[in-house]
Scaffold this motif. Structure first.
Motif: not given
Length: 260
Positions: A1-9
Motif C-alpha cells: 500500500m502506498k504511503p498515506a497523505s493528508a491535507l490540513i485545512a
C-alpha cells in the motif's frame, strides 16, 4: 500500500502546526502535503495533490468546512476539527465522518489515526464506513450549527498538463471549452491545454450562471462574450473579447443569447 497523505485545512495557524506535529508523532509514515487557511485553498491543494485524508475546520472564511466537504464529494477520508459542544457533535453519531474537538487531544487523535489506517488498508465498499450517510450528516451538522445546508461548490480550478508541468487553471480565466475526440481543449487567458475530461462532465461541474453550452462540443464563459452574430436557421456565432476566436451556437442553445 502506498504511503498515506493528508491535507490540513484550518484558519488558525497554531492549530494547523499542532495538528501537524501530533500527526508526525502518531503516524510518521503519513505525508502532510500542505496546509490551507480556508476552503478555497483546501480545494485547490486537494485538486493538485489528491491526498487520502482531509482534516477540515468547520468554521473557515469564504467556503466553510461543510461546503468544502460537499465539494470533495467522497474523494477522501474526512475528519472535521471543531470547537463546538456535544450538541453539535451529535451529528456525527452515525460515524459517517470522524471528528476532533479543539484543542486537539493526542489520545483522541490516536484513535482517529487508527481508524483512518484501518479504512485505508481495507478500501470501503460503497455505502459503508466513513462514507455512509455523508450527505445526511452534513445536512444535520449544518442545521445544528445554524448554517444553511450549502449546495455543492462549483468547479473552481481545472487541472491540466502543460508541457512537463501540471497547471491549476482558475475557471474564471477559462474562455471556452471544446471537445477534441477523447479530450477537451481548455482555452484560457494564458494559452490552451488538453484534458482527459468530457464536455458533459465539465458542464455538470461548472456554474451555469457563468458557463453555458453553445453547441454539443462547446461551452463558453459568458464573461468573455463580446458580440453575438445571428446566422441562418436559428444559429449564431459568438465573438470573444480580446481574441479573434469565434464559437458556433447551434439552434438548440440559441435561447441562452436571445437577450444579448
Amino acid at each position: 500500500m502506498k504511503p498515506a497523505s493528508a491535507l490540513i485545512a484550518d484558519d488558525e495557524p497554531l492549530l494547523r502546526e499542532r495538528l501537524r506535529s501530533h500527526l508526525a508523532a502518531l503516524w510518521p509514515a503519513l505525508t502532510v502535503i500542505g496546509d490551507a487557511r480556508n476552503g478555497a485553498e483546501a480545494l485547490e491543494l486537494f485538486e493538485l495533490h489528491q491526498p487520502d485524508i482531509v482534516f477540515l475546520d468547520i468554521r473557515m472564511p469564504g467556503i466553510n468546512g461543510i461546503a468544502t466537504a460537499r465539494a470533495l464529494a467522497r474523494r477522501a477520508q474526512l475528519v472535521f476539527v471543531t470547537a463546538y459542544d456535544q450538541y453539535a457533535l451529535q451529528a456525527f453519531e452515525q460515524g459517517a465522518i470522524d471528528y476532533l474537538v479543539k484543542p486537539v487531544d493526542p489520545a483522541r487523535l490516536a484513535d482517529t489515526v487508527q481508524r483512518l489506517q484501518r479504512q485505508l488498508a481495507a478500501p470501503l465498499r460503497p455505502g459503508q464506513g466513513l462514507e455512509d450517510g455523508l450527505d445526511h450528516v452534513l445536512e444535520q451538522l449544518a442545521s445544528r450549527l445554524g448554517q444553511r445546508a450549502a449546495p455543492p461548490a462549483w468547479l473552481q480550478w481545472i487541472k491540466a498538463s502543460v508541457g512537463s508541468s501540471v497547471r491549476l487553471i482558475p475557471v474564471e480565466q477559462v474562455r471556452y471549452l471544446r471537445a477534441e475526440e477523447k479530450y477537451t481543449l481548455v482555452a484560457w487567458d494564458e494559452g490552451e491545454a488538453l484534458i482527459r475530461k468530457s464536455i458533459k462532465e465539465l458542464g455538470e461541474e461548472l456554474d451555469p450562471a457563468r458557463f453555458v453550452q453553445t453547441h454539443r462540443s462547446v461551452i463558453v464563459n459568458l464573461a468573455y462574450v463580446s458580440v453575438v452574430t445571428r446566422g441562418i436557421n436559428e444559429t449564431a456565432e459568438l465573438h470573444l473579447r480580446g481574441s479573434a476566436d469565434t464559437l458556433p451556437v447551434s439552434r438548440s442553445y440559441l435561447h441562452h443569447f436571445r437577450q444579448m
